[in-house]
Design an enzyme around this catalytic site. Sequence first.
Site, PDB file in Angstrom:
ATOM      1  N   SER A  67       0.840  -1.200   0.000  1.00  0.00           N
ATOM      2  CA  SER A  67       0.000   0.000   0.000  1.00  0.00           C
ATOM      3  C   SER A  67       0.874   1.249   0.000  1.00  0.00           C
ATOM      4  O   SER A  67       1.991   1.243   0.524  1.00  0.00           O
ATOM      5  CB  SER A  67      -0.906  -0.007   1.237  1.00  0.00           C
ATOM      6  OG  SER A  67      -1.827   1.054   1.188  1.00  0.00           O
ATOM      7  N   ASP A  68       0.360   2.303  -0.610  1.00  0.00           N
ATOM      8  CA  ASP A  68       1.062   3.582  -0.619  1.00  0.00           C
ATOM      9  C   ASP A  68       0.028   4.697  -0.686  1.00  0.00           C
ATOM     10  O   ASP A  68      -1.048   4.513  -1.269  1.00  0.00           O
ATOM     11  CB  ASP A  68       2.009   3.674  -1.820  1.00  0.00           C
ATOM     12  CG  ASP A  68       2.939   4.868  -1.696  1.00  0.00           C
ATOM     13  OD1 ASP A  68       3.923   4.767  -0.935  1.00  0.00           O
ATOM     14  OD2 ASP A  68       2.671   5.906  -2.323  1.00  0.00           O
ATOM     15  N   GLN A  69       0.354   5.840  -0.099  1.00  0.00           N
ATOM     16  CA  GLN A  69      -0.619   6.932  -0.042  1.00  0.00           C
ATOM     17  C   GLN A  69       0.040   8.283  -0.246  1.00  0.00           C
ATOM     18  O   GLN A  69       1.158   8.509   0.221  1.00  0.00           O
ATOM     19  CB  GLN A  69      -1.316   6.925   1.324  1.00  0.00           C
ATOM     20  CG  GLN A  69      -2.382   8.009   1.474  1.00  0.00           C
ATOM     21  CD  GLN A  69      -2.943   8.034   2.885  1.00  0.00           C
ATOM     22  OE1 GLN A  69      -2.275   8.454   3.820  1.00  0.00           O
ATOM     23  NE2 GLN A  69      -4.161   7.575   3.040  1.00  0.00           N
ATOM     24  N   GLY A 104      -3.004   3.668  -2.833  1.00  0.00           N
ATOM     25  CA  GLY A 104      -2.840   2.540  -3.736  1.00  0.00           C
ATOM     26  C   GLY A 104      -2.802   1.253  -2.932  1.00  0.00           C
ATOM     27  O   GLY A 104      -2.289   1.217  -1.811  1.00  0.00           O
TER      28      GLY A 104
END
Length: 197
Positions: A67-69, A104
């Site tokens: 995950s990425d933000q 994501g």
Amino acid sequence: MKLILASTSVSRQKILKKFNLAFDCVAPDCDETPYPNEEAINLVQRLSRIKAESVAKQYANRIIIGSDQVGVLNKQIIGKPHTVENAIKQLQACSGKTIHFYTGLTVMHTGNQQSITVYEPFSVTFRHLSLAEICAYIEKEQPLYCAGSFKCDELGITLFDKLTGEDINTLIGLPLIRLNKILIEMGYNPLLQSNHT
């Protein structure tokens, strides 16, 4: 089948624990530098995929979660402030405005090579904040390693007028409702797993 979270983020670990299942955390090997003129949505999807892939290489028959933000204000990506001065500037810039966050999410099944990458949007509208409020908040919560200079799952909630999105977990860093749907799609239903297996 065991879950692996491709992250050492305490916030993401806390969210994933809501499934009440055992999982391992592995630090991904990932250069998070955006490409020139890369759109936020493309960036978070690319980085979530790279994080998952970097961990997937090491494990057979596992489900890897990456995950990425990022946050976006006035078409500019908001990073982590790292210093009190930068945090004050960020919160002053956010005061009275709406920030759009994009998270994501990549889920990879290393047993059958299935991989799904999506993104989830979430918007935060800030109250008009005084300098005194901003300084008091930063002193109390020290959000220097949080994009946007706040922790929405803690005292940061006092900074907002409105939150808009399907899942508050998305804003904290892991879209749990979407993750649950993807896991079920992959034949791994968290409700039907034995606890802590």
